[in-house]
Design a protein around this motif. Structure first.
Motif, PDB file in Angstrom:
ATOM      1  N   GLU A  35       0.819  -1.344  -0.061  1.00 21.16           N
ATOM      2  CA  GLU A  35      -0.004  -0.034  -0.110  1.00 21.16           C
ATOM      3  C   GLU A  35       0.924   1.372  -0.180  1.00 21.16           C
ATOM      4  OE1 GLU A  35      -2.126   0.379   3.571  1.00 21.16           O
ATOM      5  OE2 GLU A  35      -0.637   0.039   4.916  1.00 21.16           O
ATOM      6  N   PRO A  36       0.347   2.446  -0.375  1.00 27.11           N
ATOM      7  CA  PRO A  36       1.042   3.631  -0.459  1.00 27.11           C
ATOM      8  C   PRO A  36       0.767   4.163   0.779  1.00 27.11           C
ATOM      9  CG  PRO A  36      -0.780   4.012  -1.889  1.00 27.11           C
ATOM     10  CD  PRO A  36      -0.813   2.347  -1.451  1.00 27.11           C
ATOM     11  N   VAL A  37       1.860   4.942   1.509  1.00 28.69           N
ATOM     12  CA  VAL A  37       1.716   5.808   2.716  1.00 28.69           C
ATOM     13  C   VAL A  37       2.287   6.972   2.331  1.00 28.69           C
ATOM     14  CG1 VAL A  37       1.216   3.884   4.079  1.00 28.69           C
ATOM     15  CG2 VAL A  37       3.532   4.698   4.080  1.00 28.69           C
ATOM     16  N   PRO A  38       1.957   8.125   3.007  1.00 27.60           N
ATOM     17  CA  PRO A  38       2.625   9.396   3.056  1.00 27.60           C
ATOM     18  C   PRO A  38       4.045   9.245   3.457  1.00 27.60           C
ATOM     19  CG  PRO A  38       0.680   9.666   3.928  1.00 27.60           C
ATOM     20  CD  PRO A  38       0.895   8.198   3.852  1.00 27.60           C
ATOM     21  N   TRP A  39       5.239   9.630   2.748  1.00 28.19           N
ATOM     22  CA  TRP A  39       6.386   9.859   3.261  1.00 28.19           C
ATOM     23  C   TRP A  39       6.771   9.722   4.781  1.00 28.19           C
ATOM     24  CZ3 TRP A  39       9.998  13.029   5.343  1.00 28.19           C
ATOM     25  CH2 TRP A  39       9.657  14.270   5.138  1.00 28.19           C
ATOM     26  N   ASP A  40       5.973  10.915   4.970  1.00 25.96           N
ATOM     27  CA  ASP A  40       6.356  11.292   6.537  1.00 25.96           C
ATOM     28  C   ASP A  40       5.687  10.370   7.419  1.00 25.96           C
ATOM     29  OD1 ASP A  40       4.150  12.271   5.911  1.00 25.96           O
ATOM     30  OD2 ASP A  40       4.006  14.283   6.892  1.00 25.96           O
ATOM     31  N   LYS A  41       4.876   9.267   7.160  1.00 22.55           N
ATOM     32  CA  LYS A  41       4.356   8.270   7.780  1.00 22.55           C
ATOM     33  C   LYS A  41       5.031   6.873   7.550  1.00 22.55           C
ATOM     34  CE  LYS A  41       1.145  11.179   9.201  1.00 22.55           C
ATOM     35  NZ  LYS A  41       1.063  11.702  10.594  1.00 22.55           N
ATOM     36  N   ALA A  42       5.971   6.824   7.068  1.00 23.05           N
ATOM     37  CA  ALA A  42       6.459   5.541   6.480  1.00 23.05           C
ATOM     38  C   ALA A  42       7.603   4.960   7.380  1.00 23.05           C
ATOM     39  CB  ALA A  42       6.765   5.723   4.738  1.00 23.05           C
ATOM     40  N   ALA A  43       8.142   5.861   8.038  1.00 21.55           N
ATOM     41  CA  ALA A  43       9.071   5.223   8.853  1.00 21.55           C
ATOM     42  C   ALA A  43       8.819   4.257   9.857  1.00 21.55           C
ATOM     43  CB  ALA A  43       9.778   6.395  10.137  1.00 21.55           C
ATOM     44  N   GLY A  44       9.409   3.180   9.863  1.00 26.01           N
ATOM     45  CA  GLY A  44       9.093   2.008  10.701  1.00 26.01           C
ATOM     46  C   GLY A  44       8.293   0.822   9.792  1.00 26.01           C
ATOM     47  N   ARG A  45       7.724   1.328   8.788  1.00 25.05           N
ATOM     48  CA  ARG A  45       7.375   0.373   7.793  1.00 25.05           C
ATOM     49  C   ARG A  45       8.600  -0.316   6.821  1.00 25.05           C
ATOM     50  NH1 ARG A  45       1.819   1.514   6.886  1.00 25.05           N
ATOM     51  NH2 ARG A  45       1.761  -0.605   6.148  1.00 25.05           N
ATOM     52  N   ILE A  46       8.034  -1.472   6.115  1.00 20.80           N
ATOM     53  CA  ILE A  46       8.644  -2.250   5.479  1.00 20.80           C
ATOM     54  C   ILE A  46       8.732  -1.869   3.715  1.00 20.80           C
ATOM     55  CG2 ILE A  46       9.485  -4.576   4.688  1.00 20.80           C
ATOM     56  CD1 ILE A  46       8.430  -5.530   7.334  1.00 20.80           C
ATOM     57  N   ALA A  47       9.730  -1.311   3.300  1.00 18.45           N
ATOM     58  CA  ALA A  47       9.887  -0.833   1.968  1.00 18.45           C
ATOM     59  C   ALA A  47       9.333  -2.256   0.871  1.00 18.45           C
ATOM     60  CB  ALA A  47      11.102  -0.350   1.603  1.00 18.45           C
ATOM     61  N   ALA A  48       8.476  -1.819  -0.071  1.00 17.22           N
ATOM     62  CA  ALA A  48       8.131  -2.776  -1.028  1.00 17.22           C
ATOM     63  C   ALA A  48       8.711  -2.378  -2.305  1.00 17.22           C
ATOM     64  CB  ALA A  48       6.587  -2.807  -0.858  1.00 17.22           C
ATOM     65  N   GLU A  49       9.493  -1.571  -2.376  1.00 14.60           N
ATOM     66  CA  GLU A  49       9.839  -1.000  -3.626  1.00 14.60           C
ATOM     67  C   GLU A  49      11.379  -0.447  -3.349  1.00 14.60           C
ATOM     68  OE1 GLU A  49       8.201   2.493  -5.146  1.00 14.60           O
ATOM     69  OE2 GLU A  49       7.905   3.453  -3.190  1.00 14.60           O
ATOM     70  N   MET A  50      12.140  -0.408  -4.491  1.00 15.69           N
ATOM     71  CA  MET A  50      13.475   0.390  -4.493  1.00 15.69           C
ATOM     72  C   MET A  50      13.192   1.944  -4.648  1.00 15.69           C
ATOM     73  SD  MET A  50      16.055  -1.735  -6.694  1.00 15.69           S
ATOM     74  CE  MET A  50      15.176  -2.771  -7.884  1.00 15.69           C
ATOM     75  N   LEU A  51      14.151   2.447  -3.844  1.00 12.94           N
ATOM     76  CA  LEU A  51      14.092   4.047  -3.511  1.00 12.94           C
ATOM     77  C   LEU A  51      15.565   4.311  -4.195  1.00 12.94           C
ATOM     78  CD1 LEU A  51      12.028   4.614  -0.609  1.00 12.94           C
ATOM     79  CD2 LEU A  51      11.273   4.887  -2.811  1.00 12.94           C
ATOM     80  N   THR A  52      15.751   4.803  -5.412  1.00  5.88           N
ATOM     81  CA  THR A  52      17.287   4.849  -5.872  1.00  5.88           C
ATOM     82  C   THR A  52      17.349   6.063  -6.586  1.00  5.88           C
ATOM     83  OG1 THR A  52      16.793   2.350  -6.614  1.00  5.88           O
ATOM     84  CG2 THR A  52      18.945   3.589  -7.504  1.00  5.88           C
TER      85      THR A  52
END
Length: 497
Positions: A426-443
């Motif tokens: 699921e997409p979440v706002p960047w400032d709410k994503a800390a502690g979550r597990i990435a499901a994509e590469m951010l490069t």
């Protein structure tokens, strides 16, 4: 028994392509443009007739249906001889395919592979495809320059001590910044345990051809070396070779893995350019790089004399705890004294001078030189850089990329990259994503080294780095949201319920 030395003046694929055109072959096969006759005249005008005339099938075209002349195999054997490898394989899908094939030949699903965390996104893609479990090795971090150099041999030794069942190791050298690992020491660490070493040497196609360049992977004892000939050689885009030596990886297995991933319609144009580049290097490589290295020395000296610019050299990059060697053809220029970012500087040079730079980051720009450069091309570069320095005041910016410390950059791998990538997301706002597990590469691109990979738990510092980077001009093209205002994360079990 006497074995004649290979004749490097011939180019089997290139010679066969010339013969194909001269003998007036008539294809009733793909490609459908039929030697350009069916191509739109506007396309032919833009690309040239020679491109279409040389775009033929490898078999039932350049070679017969049974490949009885073994044109590609002969060209590969000549390439192996030119660089001193035991086996060489061509790829028309770039080193992004070649490095995946090498990984698959070493490790399978749920098996471990020791990998430098400064690996290219293509390596992470290989983890996703194969289900390999990465054992990450930290690069050597320069806290002053905020730059990562290749991991040390000790870091690989420690990783194998903690993960003795790991199937092998992968290291990136040279990096896009031209810094090189101590490959001979890393190879010794691997081979002492009977493990193979794969080197992603995408930026090192030229290294075998001049003693003034850093040692290349095969000479340092690597088992497999992957090279992008289009980067520092004379190959067309997508041209790659991978070399093999020793008995730790079966050449038949490596070839089968490449065949599993590769196209069944390889480009003869790419094969022919690879073949011609090998001949060029075998016959003239030493002289070409005599000139290129001398030119690089002069260019470095002149850039160093421009106000506000510093050219990084061995004194900056090569020392205990940093890189083992440096490719001087990668001209890395620190422009932080100009009060601007590498992103804005690169944009200006392209807009005002039609100069396209290589790696640009929050404080640096870089120019990749090769044997193709001369006084004319470098003269334009120097003129543009002097103009950049004069116009620095208009480029000054308050935007600051918040580059984390090494401990904050290092994310915990809590899931297999494959499981995170293919799981519920699921997409979440960047400032709410800390502690979550990435499901994509951010490069950040270039150079294409992921700041976060699927299965890593995101930290607030890395997220701020990406957001402030985008605001300052960083490009993150592989993200679901390239502006990184939202991030794709794993739907964790409690949420799924």
């Amino acid at each position: 028994m006497n074995h004649a030395s290979p004749d490097h003046s011939c180019a089997p694929v290139l010679d066969a392509l010339v013969a194909y055109r001269e003998t007036g072959q008539v294809p009733f096969t793909p490609p459908g443009h039929k030697q350009g006759r069916g191509a739109d005249p506007r396309v032919r005008e833009a690309l040239g007739d020679a491109v279409f005339a040389s775009d033929v099938l490898a078999t039932s075209g350049l070679d017969d249906r049974t490949s009885s002349r073994h044109l590609v195999e002969r060209a590969e054997a000549l390439m192996a001889d030119a660089v001193g490898a035991e086996h060489t394989f061509f790829s028309t899908c770039g080193s992004s395919l070649s490095v995946k094939a090498a990984m698959l030949a070493v490790a399978g699903p749920h098996q471990e592979l020791v990998i430098g965390r400064d690996a290219h996104k293509s390596v992470v893609s290989g983890l996703v495809l194969a289900g390999i479990r990465p054992v990450w090795v930290d690069p050597q971090w320069d806290p002053v320059l905020h730059l990562a150099h290749p991991p040390s041999a000790k870091a690989y030794d420690d990783a194998f001590a903690a993960h003795p069942d790991a199937r092998g190791a992968l290291v990136t050298s040279p990096t896009p910044y031209g810094t090189c690992a101590a490959l001979d020491d890393i190879a010794e660490v691997c081979h002492r345990r009977g493990k193979p070493l794969v080197v992603d040497e995408a930026w090192g196609a030229h290294l075998p051809f001049h003693p003034g360049l850093p040692a290349w992977a095969m000479d340092a004892g690597a088992d497999v070396c992957v090279t992008s000939v289009h980067k520092m050689g004379s190959g067309l885009e997508q041209s790659s070779v991978f070399h093999l030596q020793g008995d730790r990886i079966d050449p038949k297995v490596l070839k089968a893995c490449a065949d599993l991933l590769g196209t069944t319609s390889p480009s003869v144009l790419i094969y022919a350019a690879l073949d011609g580049w090998r001949r060029q290097m075998a016959e003239h490589g030493r002289a070409l790089y005599d000139d290129a290295l001398a030119l690089a020395g002069r260019v470095r000296e002149q850039i160093e004399g421009i106000d506000g610019m510093h050219v990084h050299g061995r004194a900056d990059f090569c020392a205990p705890g940093r890189a083992a060697d440096l490719d001087p053809l990668q001209v890395i220029i620190d422009i932080s004294a100009l009060g601007t970012t590498g992103y804005l500087a690169a944009d200006r040079l392209r807009q005002h001078h039609r100069i396209n730079l290589h790696v640009c980051d929050h404080r640096r720009i870089s120019a990749q030189l090769s044997h193709a450069d001369d006084a004319r091309t470098t003269g334009r570069l120097l003129t543009a850089l002097r103009d950049l320095a004069r116009h620095a005041p208009v480029l000054r910016t308050d935007a600051r990329v918040e580059v984390p410390d090494p401990a904050e950059l290092r994310l915990e791998q809590v899931m297999l990259p494959r499981d995170a990538f293919f799981g519920r997301t699921e997409p979440v706002p960047w400032d709410k994503a800390a502690g979550r597990i990435a499901a994509e590469m951010l490069t950040p691109y270039p150079p294409g080294i992921p700041a976060a990979v699927p299965g890593e738990r995101l930290g607030p510092e890395v997220l701020r780095y990406l957001r402030t980077g985008v605001e300052a001009g960083m490009v993150v093209p592989d993200a679901a949201d390239p502006e990184v205002k939202s991030v794709k994360v794993v739907v964790e079990p409690a949420e799924a319920d």
